[in-house]
Design a protein around this motif. Structure first.
Motif: not given
Length: 175
Positions: A7-16
């Motif tokens: 979840d931390d990673f997903k929140s940091k990778i802008a626009g997917g």
């Protein structure tokens, strides 16, 4: 040190994340070469976002080697182009190069303005909007690869690689 989760990673990778298959290239041809600029946006199958290098310059000083920045070097840019049955882009590239140096006469245009053009590669977002644009200033083709023919080449479309030299590139973020 904190343990980072998915979840931390997903929140940091802008626009997917930017996708390498979402791009378009615009080849602007000199008037004498002809060529379809709009067609190039569809038939350029592969390209790269440009890189550059600033090599170190060694300056000897009292037994030491001081490292300082040298002059920026721009590597050639390559595009892979799908060949259509009209040979539209291939013919335009051949005319472009022939204008710079004719096959038979070994003569050509002497004013760089007559044979150089600005080219673009644009990174697209998943919605098709441009998120990053690179412009290659005063570019010209330096190499067109051969196209291999063969009876065993079934179910493929011809492609060729064009390598470009340019003076420098500019970068624009458009979002």
């Amino acid at each position: 040190m904190a343990i980072l989760g998915v979840d931390d990673f997903k929140s940091k990778i802008a626009g997917g994340g930017a996708r390498p298959n979402l791009f378009q290239v615009t080849l602007n041809f000199p008037a004498y070469a002809g060529g379809n600029t709009e067609l190039s946006s569809f038939l350029v199958r592969a390209a790269t976002l440009p890189g550059s290098t600033i090599p170190e310059m060694i300056v000897p000083f009292r037994g030491r080697q001081l490292k300082m920045s040298g002059d920026r070097v721009f590597e050639p840019w390559a595009t892979t182009i799908i060949n259509d049955t009209d040979f539209d882009l291939r013919n335009a590239m051949e005319r472009w190069m022939n204008g710079m140096n004719a096959h038979s006469a070994n003569t050509g245009l002497v004013n760089p303005v007559d044979y150089q053009a600005d080219l673009k590669v644009e990174q697209l977002d998943k919605d098709g909007s441009i998120i990053k644009k690179y412009t290659f200033i005063d570019a010209f083709p330096t190499s067109i690869s051969p196209i291999d023919l063969g009876y065993d080449a079934n179910d493929v479309i011809e492609e060729f690689i064009c390598e470009w030299s340019y003076q420098y590139w500019t970068s624009d973020t458009t979002n």
